[in-house]
Design an enzyme around this catalytic site. Sequence first.
Site, PDB file in Angstrom:
ATOM      1  N   LYS A 294       0.795  -1.243   0.000  1.00 47.34           N
ATOM      2  CA  LYS A 294       0.000   0.000   0.000  1.00 47.34           C
ATOM      3  C   LYS A 294       0.821   1.284   0.000  1.00 47.34           C
ATOM      4  O   LYS A 294       0.399   2.263  -0.579  1.00 47.34           O
ATOM      5  CB  LYS A 294      -1.025  -0.007   1.126  1.00 47.34           C
ATOM      6  CG  LYS A 294      -0.461  -0.042   2.504  1.00 47.34           C
ATOM      7  CD  LYS A 294      -1.584  -0.343   3.494  1.00 47.34           C
ATOM      8  CE  LYS A 294      -1.017  -0.436   4.886  1.00 47.34           C
ATOM      9  NZ  LYS A 294      -1.824  -1.270   5.761  1.00 47.34           N
TER      10      LYS A 294
ATOM     11  N   ARG B  72      -9.207  -2.616  16.033  1.00 47.33           N
ATOM     12  CA  ARG B  72      -9.465  -2.175  14.669  1.00 47.33           C
ATOM     13  C   ARG B  72     -10.333  -3.266  14.076  1.00 47.33           C
ATOM     14  O   ARG B  72     -11.354  -3.619  14.678  1.00 47.33           O
ATOM     15  CB  ARG B  72      -8.167  -1.904  13.908  1.00 47.33           C
ATOM     16  CG  ARG B  72      -8.364  -0.876  12.788  1.00 47.33           C
ATOM     17  CD  ARG B  72      -7.115  -0.592  12.001  1.00 47.33           C
ATOM     18  NE  ARG B  72      -6.713  -1.717  11.155  1.00 47.33           N
ATOM     19  CZ  ARG B  72      -5.672  -1.707  10.332  1.00 47.33           C
ATOM     20  NH1 ARG B  72      -4.920  -0.625  10.228  1.00 47.33           N
ATOM     21  NH2 ARG B  72      -5.370  -2.759   9.597  1.00 47.33           N
TER      22      ARG B  72
HETATM   23  C1  LIG Z   1      -0.876  -2.053   6.414  1.00 46.99           C
HETATM   24  C2  LIG Z   1      -1.200  -3.391   6.871  1.00 46.99           C
HETATM   25  C3  LIG Z   1      -0.183  -4.326   7.058  1.00 46.99           C
HETATM   26  C4  LIG Z   1       1.281  -3.992   6.889  1.00 46.99           C
HETATM   27  O1  LIG Z   1       1.749  -3.282   8.001  1.00 46.99           O
HETATM   28  P1  LIG Z   1       3.280  -2.894   8.146  1.00 46.99           P
HETATM   29  O2  LIG Z   1       3.374  -2.349   9.532  1.00 46.99           O
HETATM   30  O3  LIG Z   1       3.584  -1.900   7.106  1.00 46.99           O
HETATM   31  O4  LIG Z   1       4.069  -4.134   7.991  1.00 46.99           O
HETATM   32  C5  LIG Z   1      -0.550  -5.617   7.422  1.00 46.99           C
HETATM   33  N1  LIG Z   1      -1.849  -5.948   7.604  1.00 46.99           N
HETATM   34  C6  LIG Z   1      -2.848  -5.075   7.445  1.00 46.99           C
HETATM   35  C7  LIG Z   1      -4.243  -5.519   7.662  1.00 46.99           C
HETATM   36  C8  LIG Z   1      -2.560  -3.763   7.075  1.00 46.99           C
HETATM   37  O5  LIG Z   1      -3.552  -2.891   6.916  1.00 46.99           O
END
Ligand SMILES: *Cc1c(COP(=O)(O)O)cnc(C)c1O
Length: 379
Positions: free
Chosen positions: A36, A131
Amino acid sequence: MIAPRLEIDLEKIQFNARTLVSRLAPKGISVTAVMKATLGSSEVANTLLSAGIKTLGDARIENITRMRQGGIRAPMALIRSPMSSQAARVVKYTELSFNTEIDVIRLLSDAAKKAKRIHGIVLMVELGDLREGILPNDVMQTVQAILHLPNIAIKGIGTNLACRSGVVPDAENMARLSALANAIESFFGFQLEVVSGGNSANLHWALSGADTGRVNNLRLGESILLGCDPLHRKPIIGLHTDAITLVAEVIESKIKPSQPWGTIAQNAFGIPAPPKTNGPIQQAILALGRQDIDPSGLEAPHDIEILEASSDHLVVKTNGLSHPVGTEIAFQLNYSALLRAMTSPFISKLWKKRTATILPSRSPAEKARQLIPAYKESL
Ligand SMILES: *Cc1c(COP(=O)(O)O)cnc(C)c1O
């Protein structure tokens, strides 16, 4: 050279990904690379696939679509709960989505049936960060409901910590996830392929020598791109923390007083912090602003101090050393600054690579989204 720009070293990203994949493999944990912060860059996607990553994940279907249009064929997971309005697109472009709402899964089932596809589901479980996630007590009942839905395959369960409330992944909450996986399997009599323990914040736990139980997957974004542990924002030993830098150009450089004059109210973004110094300073303005970055997420070189940012101006103090108009200053970024910089159409992206094997995507869709042409460079 064109500025501002993100300089993205694909070799360093590849190294980080390969290192994390090989550290987790002995624990039986695979890596889903989370894209992302790259806005669905097929350059980065190809780099990660060449580093041994098998699955790509993104929170937004738009980024996944972009990667598909950029020619990426690897399995992809939508890691944010799908919007009901996007069910058909989710089924079309992904193999897997992370879900918490039975009504949405029903829509995915309808869409998958129509498209004659099987769509995989990972059920997200709430383990305290508040969340996304089904409450643990509701998991069995949700699985039961999903089993009746055509064209849906339950691939596994997962959880996400440390994102909203900063809850640390530890032996206790991870054991809870493993226990839930075992309970589902023994009650319903089928195997879960995926037990996805979390994000980069799980690395410390996963590599600490703790029993990782049933967890066999992590979803990693920040640690791959920035070499950083998000729990304490500390570098991860052995990874590159400078794979991505932001370069901006000086548009004013003058000796100015530190203290403003006139009646002081709010600035464009609230109440400004009062200047810490008195007397004249060497002040520079960079052509970069809150539209492009999160100023609190920038790390300046040691001789430069960030003072304020407005929409289009970053005001810095340059500690005696003069940075005349037209010169460039390079910054390190945290995840928040990176997300915004990647999304800003005013920041061009310079892909650095040492080999010719990773070819930048030149699909029409890819070209069209670049308001400012990206420059490519070989070292
Ligand atoms: C953004 C996200 C991740 C990745 O998180 P990082 O801290 O960048 O490794 C993993 N799982 C979900 C559901 C996310 O939204």
